[in-house]
Design an enzyme around this catalytic site. Structure first.
Site, short mmCIF file in Angstrom:
data_model
loop_
_atom_site.label_atom_id
_atom_site.label_comp_id
_atom_site.label_asym_id
_atom_site.label_seq_id
_atom_site.Cartn_x
_atom_site.Cartn_y
_atom_site.Cartn_z
N GLU A 190 64.81 -51.92 -3.43
CA GLU A 190 64.86 -53.35 -3.70
C GLU A 190 64.34 -54.10 -2.49
O GLU A 190 64.36 -53.58 -1.38
CB GLU A 190 66.31 -53.77 -4.00
CG GLU A 190 67.22 -53.64 -2.80
CD GLU A 190 68.70 -53.52 -3.16
OE1 GLU A 190 69.09 -52.40 -3.58
OE2 GLU A 190 69.42 -54.50 -3.02
N LYS A 219 64.09 -56.36 0.76
CA LYS A 219 65.02 -56.77 1.80
C LYS A 219 64.82 -58.26 1.99
O LYS A 219 63.76 -58.70 2.46
CB LYS A 219 64.76 -56.01 3.09
CG LYS A 219 65.78 -56.32 4.17
CD LYS A 219 65.60 -55.37 5.34
CE LYS A 219 66.75 -55.49 6.34
NZ LYS A 219 66.85 -56.80 6.96
N ASP A 238 65.03 -61.88 3.48
CA ASP A 238 65.15 -62.37 4.84
C ASP A 238 65.98 -63.66 4.86
O ASP A 238 65.45 -64.76 4.91
CB ASP A 238 63.75 -62.62 5.42
CG ASP A 238 63.79 -62.75 6.92
OD1 ASP A 238 64.86 -62.52 7.51
OD2 ASP A 238 62.75 -63.09 7.51
N TYR A 281 73.63 -57.99 -3.92
CA TYR A 281 73.10 -56.63 -3.83
C TYR A 281 74.14 -55.60 -3.37
O TYR A 281 73.82 -54.42 -3.22
CB TYR A 281 71.87 -56.56 -2.94
CG TYR A 281 72.06 -57.15 -1.54
CD1 TYR A 281 72.94 -56.59 -0.64
CD2 TYR A 281 71.34 -58.27 -1.15
CE1 TYR A 281 73.12 -57.13 0.61
CE2 TYR A 281 71.51 -58.82 0.11
CZ TYR A 281 72.40 -58.25 0.98
OH TYR A 281 72.58 -58.79 2.22
N LYS A 300 60.85 -51.34 6.91
CA LYS A 300 60.36 -52.66 7.32
C LYS A 300 58.84 -52.77 7.14
O LYS A 300 58.12 -51.79 7.28
CB LYS A 300 60.71 -52.92 8.80
CG LYS A 300 62.18 -52.82 9.13
CD LYS A 300 63.03 -53.89 8.48
CE LYS A 300 62.87 -55.26 9.10
NZ LYS A 300 63.70 -55.52 10.25
N CYS A 336 50.10 -51.96 48.80
CA CYS A 336 51.06 -52.76 48.06
C CYS A 336 50.66 -54.24 48.12
O CYS A 336 50.46 -54.77 49.22
CB CYS A 336 52.46 -52.57 48.65
SG CYS A 336 53.68 -53.68 47.95
N CYS A 354 53.46 -56.16 50.36
CA CYS A 354 53.72 -55.99 51.79
C CYS A 354 52.56 -55.32 52.52
O CYS A 354 52.60 -55.19 53.74
CB CYS A 354 55.00 -55.17 52.01
SG CYS A 354 54.83 -53.43 51.57
N CYS A 405 54.59 -48.02 46.46
CA CYS A 405 54.52 -48.64 47.78
C CYS A 405 55.39 -47.84 48.73
O CYS A 405 56.51 -47.45 48.39
CB CYS A 405 55.04 -50.07 47.66
SG CYS A 405 55.56 -50.78 49.22
N CYS A 445 59.33 -53.90 52.42
CA CYS A 445 58.57 -54.51 51.32
C CYS A 445 59.46 -55.55 50.63
O CYS A 445 60.52 -55.21 50.09
CB CYS A 445 58.15 -53.45 50.31
SG CYS A 445 57.35 -54.16 48.86
S1 IVH Z 1 72.50 -53.70 1.85
C1 IVH Z 1 76.01 -51.59 3.88
N1 IVH Z 1 70.47 -54.79 0.62
O1 IVH Z 1 69.75 -56.89 5.73
C2 IVH Z 1 74.67 -52.17 3.69
N2 IVH Z 1 71.05 -55.66 2.74
O2 IVH Z 1 69.45 -55.43 8.17
C3 IVH Z 1 74.70 -53.60 3.30
N3 IVH Z 1 69.67 -57.53 3.47
O3 IVH Z 1 73.06 -57.24 6.76
C4 IVH Z 1 73.38 -54.21 3.25
N4 IVH Z 1 68.40 -57.62 1.70
O4 IVH Z 1 72.00 -59.17 5.42
C5 IVH Z 1 71.22 -54.80 1.72
N5 IVH Z 1 68.73 -55.70 -0.59
C6 IVH Z 1 69.47 -55.70 0.48
C7 IVH Z 1 69.27 -56.61 1.53
C8 IVH Z 1 70.07 -56.55 2.64
C9 IVH Z 1 68.67 -58.17 2.87
C10 IVH Z 1 70.18 -57.86 4.80
C11 IVH Z 1 71.68 -57.91 4.92
C12 IVH Z 1 72.01 -56.87 5.94
C13 IVH Z 1 70.73 -56.78 6.70
C14 IVH Z 1 70.61 -55.48 7.44
#
Ligand code: IVH
Length: 715
Positions: free
Chosen positions: A136, A138, A140, A246, A334, A439, A442, A457, A463
């Site tokens: 899924e 991530k 931000d 999530y 990432k 150096c 000095c 050095c 120095c």
């Molecule tokens: S799972 C125990 N799922 O990323 C694990 N986190 O870098 C709980 N985040 O603290 C996190 N999207 O704030 C999970 N699909 C996703 C996420 C997600 C964003 C964030 C969350 C977490 C941070 C970790």
């Protein structure tokens, strides 16, 4: 845009961890703890990040790899054991019923293959056994925990430090994706997810803010965090926040048997879940999904910074459990950081505490991954010439010259680096860079010893660069840690000629204390701050032996080696007596020294040389005369197996070997693969063979898996 911090990194930060000395590793870990701590506060508490996410990730990653290579140096304040930051004042605090954790990161496809292999190993699953994951985006934003009791939203809390967050219930209730009541018979349900702001809403908000003369936000994440954490909930209400569910915390009844089933259930309960969530049969499908999500990234309408994979089967998640702050069953893949071209305007040479000359590229500022970069490391003279650590060509042998167009990157590495140079754009008059052989600070000869990539050095204490760096080390956190006397003050006092060596710090009061005129005339100093400084200095006259040894800044002697030496010699008198009389490479004192676990010939030679060098030694003696050095004490332990060496053999029935090992180590035991006279306990399951026989012959205590679980309190 908010102003970004240009970080000044320790010079070793790009050295592969295998080549790092313990001393440099300790310096890095200390620096990383401080830097990550600052970044956490800026990001989580103040909603004003001063470094990019990529940069933050690389700091955390470097910290983890240095800790993995030097486990003994792991700090009590290690960032590995901390999530997020201290809670802001103003909100009530909420202790999370289940800790809110973070995710470990992956940066390339191989990391995903490793992730899957690690999980299989841990669970004892064959390579071809089916193992499903969810993938899924991530998001931000910032994480939020919503607690429902009997279907009613009772409390909403931010992550805070993972254990304690801020109570933002009133604010969360203003978010339309957060239902206030749920249909269903769940007594307790804690739903976790991400609060974020869409690109359009972010642009509108900034426009409105600007028109009203208010603060604008650097990015949607900051806008979301700043909006959620308003003490006045009516302001939050005016900000269009959204929420994706999530994960979950405390539950009275499981939502489902799988991660994907649970997400589905959350959707049925009325939460918004991410439509790109899918299940994958293994690394190949996960990586394909990553590629697909990355392609969609630009048109999603909200920020994502990677893809999260989670083991789908919740029973396997339970077995896999957690490391200190991250689950073993999930990982964040990432998106890569950016690259950028710019010109190299100059090469500066920095001189470190041990005299190492480090070349630094001064660049025409350029934005890389949201951070303005104006410096990059050039490592050493070979690197500039186009040679790697093994003497093999790098960049196909292209050298780097002042005036060149260079490509800068900050992917997996902490310090911005130069990836390439564009020869087609090289100015006609550019000349090969001449690395100095004296150096720059000095004028002493700078020599490169055989087998050393670094030129140093030879000026020692004469120095000024080495002297100031030594003083900075002396006052640093793991050394004397004198409040009010940091790197900046040390530089100022050195420039004024007030302190040249550490001993001078302890005579400051006697020399300047009366009237304190000189100090008071300085910017930022008054009666009170001067008195505070003298008190802080006096407080540190009583110092532990390991801190004193560490503070001397002896090459190769980091915090861990200093502690080892302190524990062995226990008093300063014994230590200095041994070092004064030792002979390098021979004799009882030498044998005793290198017989210490963790002390090798290089470290031993370095300590003896320093302690027998006249000028250095005079400076150390003057220092010690000002101090009350405390003898080292034996180390205390609490868990029943702390410090014990244990061996597992035979079949374990309640857990895999990896699980057993991780658990034992988390309790402070050392897990060994073979039985010897040093073994304290053998845990033998069915089918135990030669190890059990050997343990019996050595009289080693042998117990079964149940007895072990009872011993560690897991039965
Ligand atoms: S799972 C125990 N799922 O990323 C694990 N986190 O870098 C709980 N985040 O603290 C996190 N999207 O704030 C999970 N699909 C996703 C996420 C997600 C964003 C964030 C969350 C977490 C941070 C970790």
């Amino acid at each position: 845009m908010n102003t970004k911090q240009q970080i000044v990194y320790p010079k070793t930060m790009d050295t592969p961890v295998e080549q790092l000395s313990a001393e440099d590793a300790a310096i890095e870990l200390r620096w990383l703890a401080a830097e990550i701590g600052k970044a956490n506060i800026a990001y989580h508490r103040d909603d004003a990040p001063d470094i990019s996410d990529a940069e933050y990730d690389t700091l955390k990653r470097r910290n983890a790899s240095v800790e993995a290579a030097f486990p003994a140096l792991k700090r009590a304040d290690s960032p590995t054991d901390q999530v997020g930051a201290v809670v802001a004042d103003g909100f009530g605090k909420v202790r999370h019923a289940v800790r809110m954790l973070s995710l470990s990161n992956a940066f390339d496809d191989d990391d995903i293959v490793d992730f899957d292999a690690r999980i299989r190993r841990y669970l004892g699953l064959a390579d071809d056994a089916p193992l499903q994951y969810t993938a899924e985006p991530k998001i931000d934003g910032l994480s939020l925990s919503l607690r429902y009791e009997n279907g009613v939203l009772m409390q909403a809390a931010t992550r805070g430090d993972g254990a304690v967050g801020e109570n933002v219930t009133a604010n969360a209730k203003t978010i339309s994706d957060v239902p206030e009541t749920l249909h269903g018979e769940l007594d307790i349900l804690e739903v976790r997810g991400e609060v974020y702001m869409s690109h359009d809403d972010f642009a509108d908000l900034n426009k409105r803010q600007e028109a009203a003369g208010g603060k604008t936000f650097a990015n949607p994440r900051n806008a979301a965090a700043g909006s959620l954490r308003q003490l006045d909930a009516s302001i939050t209400k005016s900000r269009p926040l959204r929420f994706f569910a999530y994960a979950w915390g405390q539950l009275s009844v499981p939502l489902a048997d799988t991660q994907s089933g649970s997400i589905q259930r959350l959707a049925e309960l009325g939460f918004t879940t991410n439509e790109l969530t899918a299940t994958c049969a293994g690394p190949a499908e996960m990586v394909a999904r990553y590629g697909m999500i990355e392609k969609r990234r630009a048109t999603l309408g909200y920020d994502i910074d990677g893809v999260v994979y989670k083991v789908d089967d919740l029973d396997l998640q339970r077995r896999l459990g957690f490391r200190s702050t991250t689950p073993r069953w999930a990982i964040a893949h990432k998106f890569p950081a950016e690259l950028a071209w710019t010109t190299l305007d100059a090469i500066d040479i920095q001189v470190g505490r041990t005299g190492a000359l480090s070349p630094v590229a001064r660049l025409t500022p350029v934005t890389v991954g949201g951070v303005v970069v104006s410096n990059a490391t050039l490592h050493n003279e070979d690197y500039i010439v186009g040679l790697g650590g093994d003497g093999q060509p790098i960049r196909e042998g292209r050298d780097i010259r002042i005036g060149d167009w260079v490509q800068v990157y900050r992917a997996g590495d902490v310090i911005p680096k130069i990836k390439d140079v564009d020869l087609k754009r090289r100015p006609l008059d550019a000349k090969p860079y001449q690395f100095p052989d004296t150096c720059p600070q000095c004028g002493s000869d700078a020599v490169r010893e055989e087998g050393d990539a670094v030129r140093r050095c030879t000026g020692g204490l004469i120095c000024p660069a080495q002297a100031v760096e030594k003083l900075k080390h002396f006052v640093s956190r793991a050394a004397f840690d004198i409040e009010g006397l940091g790197a900046k003050q040390v530089e100022q006092f050195y420039a004024d000629g007030w302190i040249e060596t550490p001993a001078d710090i302890f005579t400051l009061k006697e020399r300047f204390g009366v009237g304190m005129q000189q100090l008071k005339n300085r910017e930022g100093w008054g009666d009170k701050s001067a008195n505070n400084l003298f008190d802080a200095i006096d407080n540190k006259r009583k110092i532990s032996l390991h801190r004193l040894i560490f503070s001397l800044g002896i090459r190769h002697v980091g915090e861990s080696a200093a502690t080892t030496l302190a524990n062995h010699y226990t008093s300063w008198v014994a230590f200095e007596d041994a070092m004064t009389n030792a002979e390098i490479g021979e004799g009882d004192i030498w044998d005793d020294l290198i017989g210490i676990d963790g002390v090798g010939a290089i470290l031993a030679t370095s300590v003896i040389t320093t302690m027998q060098q006249d000028a250095e030694r005079a400076s150390i003696d003057r220092l010690v005369a000002q101090l009350d050095v405390q003898d080292a004490e034996a180390v205390a332990t609490d868990s029943p197996v702390a410090g014990k060496t244990v061996v597992f053999t035979g079949t374990l029935e309640k857990m895999t070997r990896a699980e057993a090992k991780a658990r034992a180590e988390s309790l402070g035991a050392k897990v060994s693969g073979s039985v010897s006279a040093k073994t304290d306990i053998l845990i033998a399951g069915p089918g135990a063979g030669s190890k059990a026989t050997k343990a019996a012959s050595l009289g080693v205590e042998t117990i079964d898996e149940d007895a072990w679980l009872a011993l560690i309190g897991d039965a």
